[in-house]
Write a protein that holds these residues in place. Structure first.
Motif, PDB file in Angstrom:
ATOM      1  N   VAL A  56     -28.884  -2.756 -11.069  1.00  0.00           N
ATOM      2  CA  VAL A  56     -29.501  -1.440 -11.183  1.00  0.00           C
ATOM      3  C   VAL A  56     -28.721  -0.465 -10.316  1.00  0.00           C
ATOM      4  O   VAL A  56     -28.350  -0.789  -9.189  1.00  0.00           O
ATOM      5  CB  VAL A  56     -31.001  -1.485 -10.789  1.00  0.00           C
ATOM      6  N   ALA A  80     -29.703   1.587  -6.305  1.00  0.00           N
ATOM      7  CA  ALA A  80     -30.904   0.986  -5.722  1.00  0.00           C
ATOM      8  C   ALA A  80     -30.656   0.518  -4.294  1.00  0.00           C
ATOM      9  O   ALA A  80     -29.518   0.297  -3.879  1.00  0.00           O
ATOM     10  CB  ALA A  80     -31.362  -0.194  -6.576  1.00  0.00           C
ATOM     11  N   ASP A  93     -35.555  -7.804  -4.202  1.00  0.00           N
ATOM     12  CA  ASP A  93     -36.197  -6.588  -4.686  1.00  0.00           C
ATOM     13  C   ASP A  93     -35.284  -5.393  -4.458  1.00  0.00           C
ATOM     14  O   ASP A  93     -34.764  -5.195  -3.349  1.00  0.00           O
ATOM     15  CB  ASP A  93     -37.528  -6.352  -3.972  1.00  0.00           C
ATOM     16  N   ILE A 110     -32.162  -0.635 -15.988  1.00  0.00           N
ATOM     17  CA  ILE A 110     -31.866  -1.973 -15.471  1.00  0.00           C
ATOM     18  C   ILE A 110     -30.871  -2.617 -16.424  1.00  0.00           C
ATOM     19  O   ILE A 110     -31.051  -2.576 -17.646  1.00  0.00           O
ATOM     20  CB  ILE A 110     -33.146  -2.827 -15.392  1.00  0.00           C
ATOM     21  N   TYR A 161     -35.922 -10.523 -14.591  1.00  0.00           N
ATOM     22  CA  TYR A 161     -36.122  -9.137 -14.181  1.00  0.00           C
ATOM     23  C   TYR A 161     -37.605  -8.806 -14.359  1.00  0.00           C
ATOM     24  O   TYR A 161     -38.144  -8.943 -15.469  1.00  0.00           O
ATOM     25  CB  TYR A 161     -35.271  -8.203 -15.034  1.00  0.00           C
ATOM     26  N   MET A 168     -40.894  -4.234 -14.800  1.00  0.00           N
ATOM     27  CA  MET A 168     -40.352  -3.123 -15.577  1.00  0.00           C
ATOM     28  C   MET A 168     -41.466  -2.193 -16.058  1.00  0.00           C
ATOM     29  O   MET A 168     -42.563  -2.641 -16.399  1.00  0.00           O
ATOM     30  CB  MET A 168     -39.597  -3.643 -16.801  1.00  0.00           C
ATOM     31  N   VAL A 178     -36.983   0.526 -14.467  1.00  0.00           N
ATOM     32  CA  VAL A 178     -37.723   0.224 -13.246  1.00  0.00           C
ATOM     33  C   VAL A 178     -39.157   0.738 -13.353  1.00  0.00           C
ATOM     34  O   VAL A 178     -39.412   1.842 -13.854  1.00  0.00           O
ATOM     35  CB  VAL A 178     -37.027   0.847 -12.027  1.00  0.00           C
ATOM     36  N   HIS A 236     -40.017  -0.829  -8.371  1.00  0.00           N
ATOM     37  CA  HIS A 236     -38.846  -1.590  -7.912  1.00  0.00           C
ATOM     38  C   HIS A 236     -38.504  -2.640  -8.965  1.00  0.00           C
ATOM     39  O   HIS A 236     -39.295  -2.926  -9.865  1.00  0.00           O
ATOM     40  CB  HIS A 236     -39.088  -2.259  -6.553  1.00  0.00           C
ATOM     41  N   LEU A 237     -37.323  -3.211  -8.846  1.00  0.00           N
ATOM     42  CA  LEU A 237     -36.921  -4.331  -9.696  1.00  0.00           C
ATOM     43  C   LEU A 237     -36.947  -5.602  -8.865  1.00  0.00           C
ATOM     44  O   LEU A 237     -36.316  -5.678  -7.812  1.00  0.00           O
ATOM     45  CB  LEU A 237     -35.504  -4.119 -10.241  1.00  0.00           C
TER      46      LEU A 237
END
Length: 459
Positions: free
Chosen positions: A284, A287, A311, A320, A353, A356, A378, A388-389
């Motif tokens: 990503v 980030a 994270d 993403i 992942y 989302m 995200v 957050h991812l």
């Protein structure tokens, strides 16, 4: 690395700048030679916008070419702007164009341009032929972007025809360099590097660099990229990233864009090794790591728990990317993970992942993805305190620390291909030095065989 800039097609387009009503016509040199006496080309449109209509403008018009079906006399030009909520039909109605003519003109426009893409403030010049019984609508023209002119012209009594003219551009190499004080983006902005170039830079180095942990104040960067420029000097966007280098704790990491003999374009290190790896380190853009792999105090459950991923904090809606090529095993809502995607890369390695906000289009179980494809955005679905991812790497079905995996590099050039790359590298090194010198005071050239030692060259 697949830079978004390198995906851009080669632009060869015509620009019309419309900064008000008094903008002169701009015509490519090759088109000017073929123009009729009144300045109109064989396709019955001008690539630029003349001043608003009136007898004074009409007096400058000559006889129209016979092939296009437009009037042989003067043309009245009325320039209007698209307002908020307006359509092209609304604008033509405001210009007193008959409804049938307006409809036919809009239909003809669809052959070269989607009228739904017109933006608020877009200036459109509507053309009329003065007549005793009242002016007759004969066409329109506008510049949908800085590089293209679109025109609609009456085709006798048989409706309208559309066309567009593209203006060729040249690719001007631009060099920039800077020192990282707080963030790479800030350093790039201070050096005047476009955001798109810095985004490509980050994705290119994301195979090897953790931009949250590896960068330190005092580290440096260099870039050589293309600026697209029209014949009249108008800047029309950015081309490819040609060369880039990061200096982390004194260690230089240069990469070069190279096209192989079979047409493949990739980025290689100084030794001709592709910088591609099996997985991206950071899937990503822009980030920050908010939680690493290992034991932590869970922010929701309130007790210590093994955190089996990494994270990345980022604004909601941030794209993403698939960390590597593979097959989608899951793309669904999954308990505390929220919207969840898992990709199988080979018989041993998978990535996951979570949280989302939504999935990207066409992301479904069994689908194939390439490294760098957008798979989702995200969010904060599932058990999450904010957007957050949550990113996991699984080896034989078990989560492992993404930083602990030794990922193989991509292809390594050999033989004639390596020799060709070395020539590319020397060319880009020289181009960087020449472009960088334009940012500094003129200097006295030294002997032809002298070359300074720096990060762009090997000494």
């Amino acid at each position: 690395m697949r830079s978004r800039l390198s995906r851009l097609p080669t632009l060869a387009l015509l620009a019309i700048m419309t900064a008000g009503a008094l903008i002169p016509t701009m015509v490519p040199a090759h088109a000017a030679d073929a123009q009729a006496p009144n300045g109109r080309g064989p396709h019955a449109h001008k690539p630029g916008i003349k001043p608003n209509g009136g007898a004074e403008d009409a007096s400058d018009q000559g006889e129209e070419g016979p092939a296009n079906g437009t009037p042989a006399g003067p043309v009245d030009r009325r320039t209007l702007s698209i307002g908020r909520g307006d359509t092209l039909m609304d604008l033509l109605a405001e210009a007193k164009v008959p409804t049938n003519d307006a409809h036919d003109a809009v239909q003809a426009l669809r052959d070269v341009y989607n009228p739904r893409r017109l933006q608020v403030g877009q200036r459109v010049t509507v053309l009329f032929e003065p007549r005793r019984g009242g002016a007759r609508f004969v066409g329109l023209e506008f510049a949908p972007d800085p590089l293209r002119s679109v025109s609609i012209a009456r085709k006798g009594d048989a409706g309208f025809t559309s066309s567009q003219i593209e203006k060729p551009v040249t690719r001007k190499p631009v060099a920039a360099q800077g020192v990282i004080r707080s963030s790479l983006f800030e350093a790039g902005a201070q050096a005047g590097v476009p955001i798109a170039v810095m985004m490509a830079f980050i994705q290119d180095f994301s195979y090897d660099v953790d931009f949250q942990r590896d960068l330190q104040p005092g580290d440096r960067f260099e870039v050589l990229y293309e600026k697209l420029v029209t014949a009249d000097g108008t800047e029309a966007g950015d081309g490819d990233l040609l060369y880039a280098s990061l200096t982390l704790e004194g260690e230089d990491m240069p990469i070069y864009r190279h096209k192989t003999r079979d047409g493949r374009i990739d980025y290689y290190n100084r030794d001709g090794e592709s910088i591609r790896r099996a997985l991206l380190r950071t899937p990503v853009d822009g980030a920050r790591i908010t939680s690493g792999f290992g034991m932590r105090h869970h922010p929701i459950l309130g007790f210590s728990k093994m955190h089996q991923g990494v994270d990345f904090g980022a604004p909601a809606g941030t794209p993403i990317y698939a960390a590597g090529r593979g097959t989608i095993e899951m793309a669904e809502r999954s308990s505390s993970y929220g919207n969840y995607v898992r990709i199988r890369h080979n018989t041993e390695i998978s990535t996951a992942y979570a949280h989302m906000s939504r999935f990207a289009k066409a992301i479904r179980r069994g689908g194939r993805v390439e490294q760098g494809d957008v798979i989702g955005y995200v969010g904060a679905t599932g058990r999450a305190t904010g957007p957050h991812l949550h990113y996991e790497v699984l080896k034989a079905g078990h989560q492992v620390n993404p930083r602990s995996i030794d990922l193989p590099t991509g292809d390594k050039l050999e033989g004639r291909e390596l020799q060709a790359f070395q020539q590319t590298r020397r060319t880009l090194d020289k181009l960087f030095e020449e472009s960088r010198s334009g940012l500094q005071l003129a200097r006295t050239p030294g002997p032809a065989d002298e070359k300074s030692c720096n990060k762009a060259t090997s000494c």
